[in-house]
Design a protein around this motif. Sequence first.
Motif, PDB file in Angstrom:
ATOM      1  N   GLN A   1       0.629   6.097  -0.841  1.00  0.00           N
ATOM      2  CA  GLN A   1       0.535   6.028   0.622  1.00  0.00           C
ATOM      3  C   GLN A   1       0.267   7.432   1.143  1.00  0.00           C
ATOM      4  O   GLN A   1       0.444   8.413   0.416  1.00  0.00           O
ATOM      5  CB  GLN A   1       1.839   5.475   1.204  1.00  0.00           C
TER       6      GLN A   1
ATOM      7  N   ILE B   1       7.079  10.971   0.541  1.00  0.00           N
ATOM      8  CA  ILE B   1       6.352  10.875  -0.722  1.00  0.00           C
ATOM      9  C   ILE B   1       6.794   9.564  -1.353  1.00  0.00           C
ATOM     10  O   ILE B   1       7.980   9.389  -1.668  1.00  0.00           O
ATOM     11  CB  ILE B   1       6.657  12.098  -1.607  1.00  0.00           C
ATOM     12  N   ARG B   2       5.881   8.614  -1.457  1.00  0.00           N
ATOM     13  CA  ARG B   2       6.260   7.238  -1.775  1.00  0.00           C
ATOM     14  C   ARG B   2       7.054   7.072  -3.067  1.00  0.00           C
ATOM     15  O   ARG B   2       8.030   6.332  -3.109  1.00  0.00           O
ATOM     16  CB  ARG B   2       5.013   6.331  -1.840  1.00  0.00           C
ATOM     17  N   ALA B   3       6.638   7.744  -4.138  1.00  0.00           N
ATOM     18  CA  ALA B   3       7.328   7.537  -5.416  1.00  0.00           C
ATOM     19  C   ALA B   3       8.804   7.900  -5.267  1.00  0.00           C
ATOM     20  O   ALA B   3       9.683   7.218  -5.814  1.00  0.00           O
ATOM     21  CB  ALA B   3       6.668   8.354  -6.515  1.00  0.00           C
TER      22      ALA B   3
END
Lengths: 435, 98
Positions: A46, A106-108
């Motif tokens: 994303q 930060i998506r992760a």
Amino acid sequence: MIEERFDAIVVGAGMAGNAAALTMAQRGMKVLQLERGEYSGSKNVQGAILYADMLEKLIPDFREEAPLERHLVEQRFWMLDDKSHVGLHYKSDDFNEEKPNRYTIIRAQFDKWFSSKVKEAGATVLCETTVTELAQDAYGKVIGVKTDRRDGEIHADVVVLAEGVNGLLGTRAGLRERPKPENVALAVKEMHFLPRETIEARFNLKGDEGAVIEAAGTISRGMTGMGFIYSNKECISLGIGCLVSDFQKTGETPYGLLERFKQHPSVAPLIEGSEVKEYSAHLIPEGGYNAIPQLCGDGWVVVGDAAQLNNAIHREGSNLAMTSGRIAAEAIFQVKSRRDPMTKENLALYKKMLEESFVIKDLKKYKDMPALLHNQSQNFFLTYPQLVSKAMQNFVRVDGTPKKEKESSMLRSFVSARSWTGLFGDAFKFARAWR
Amino acid sequence: MSTEVAVRVEDKLFYNRYQVDPGRAHIKVRPHTTPSPQLKALLKACPARCYELNDSGQVEITVDGCIECGTCRVIGEASGDIEWSYPRGGYGVLFKFG
Ligand SMILES: Cc1cc2nc3c(=O)[nH]c(=O)nc-3n(C[C@H](O)[C@H](O)[C@H](O)COP(=O)(O)OP(=O)(O)OC[C@H]3O[C@@H](n4cnc5c(N)ncnc54)[C@H](O)[C@@H]3O)c2cc1C
Ligand code: SF4
């Protein structure tokens, strides 16, 4: 076969799946969530802007512990031609509020945290498990899932499909079509690392303030697409996306576009000297309201990107995903509480509740926009940015040309590029699609 | 900026982490003699440049660098040119940031 039976199985641990699993587990339901990645987030890409309001509804005190990057105080829109940008910037100290409204994430890292909340609420989360098919009975009712683990069929009263934009399982089970090239954009993205102070200096930020830039224009080479530059604490997310049908038609390469965007004279100084640590790509649903598939059926509901719930105009997706996941879970819980079966008729409550929410209302508002931008991409993404840039240059350059002459030459260049009817037609269509 | 920019995708993929599942390609190209327009489009559209033309003019895929976006499925599955699924659980690309 896993003999245990669940109230609900959630496929996918992205924004939508985590919201659904959390909501059902919080209400005491027996939930199994399956995720193909090593952990929740390890497959997800994303920009990424997080909208606080929708997360607050799920986890009211999320600000205390979620891995947030910067709260946004500035939004920049850039219209680019090859050498310049015309910008609209909005920055306000009002955004330095106690409970900011938008953050970069930060998506992760964010998803991993979100998933820890799902586990705390009591759901069973099984990662490194790819669901290969939906299990259906002789009447087509969905009764569970098949996975790539040995003896991998598992049963539940209802399956929540939160499998993301590709919607592979839904397609395989004949519940929906595969996404069409004109309804999805391919975005490629890089993570550029720089010292914190450098980022703050280049974006003119204090402390944890953040800024985002959305850019459109000749960078997409006449295709329907946008570039983005988001500031995180110690890195910059930079990427560009265009419709898959446009890539298919033009033969442009996604990495070629990304490279040109990075080299644009307005962009290059922002990332100069950075260390790139990741290159990723992901699809974005862009078909809008008209591309939404069936939302429920016997034994199943579909949420988030898998239901193509994405507002391309406002670049919102994860909030629609979280909201649809939560609403689906609430509807399922109501059906269960009444001890009613999970039939299409009963699950239609989800559809009804979603229609009453901002999710469907917003998508309906812009229902004609995707087609307009798609059919006129040359004008909106190539011709107009060039004309506007020329006009701005004409306006600011002091060269002894009388102002009146300057104005009429500006007007002439607009009319010769698009004709009067073209200009008015575009403005009219745009206004109508926006209404 | 209309000049082409030289980009080596391999350099970009080098930043990423992968757990390769040897001998189990999750995407397959249907055997063909002349590639269809869809297959030809994949040579350019795949962001990881997994599709290449071999010496005898057929499109081949090497899935090791695949970032699992689904673009090739959207372009090439309907015509039967490719068969597409996700890697087995835990395999494939592992994003640290995403
Ligand atoms: C470049 C980019 C920028 C974006 N920027 C923004 C932004 O700034 N703000 C915003 O709100 N939205 C943004 N979006 C959109 C947003 O990312 C999505 O709308 C959101 O992630 C959708 O959430 P989801 O849970 O529906 O899908 P996903 O987050 O994609 O999650 C799907 C999950 O399902 C898993 N899965 C899939 N198939 C299987 C299977 N068969 N078995 C097991 N697990 C499976 C996947 O591994 C994944 O974890 C952006 C998207 C992109 C690509
Ligand atoms: S899924 Fe994406 S990265 Fe993988 S081969 Fe297809 S187009 Fe390339």
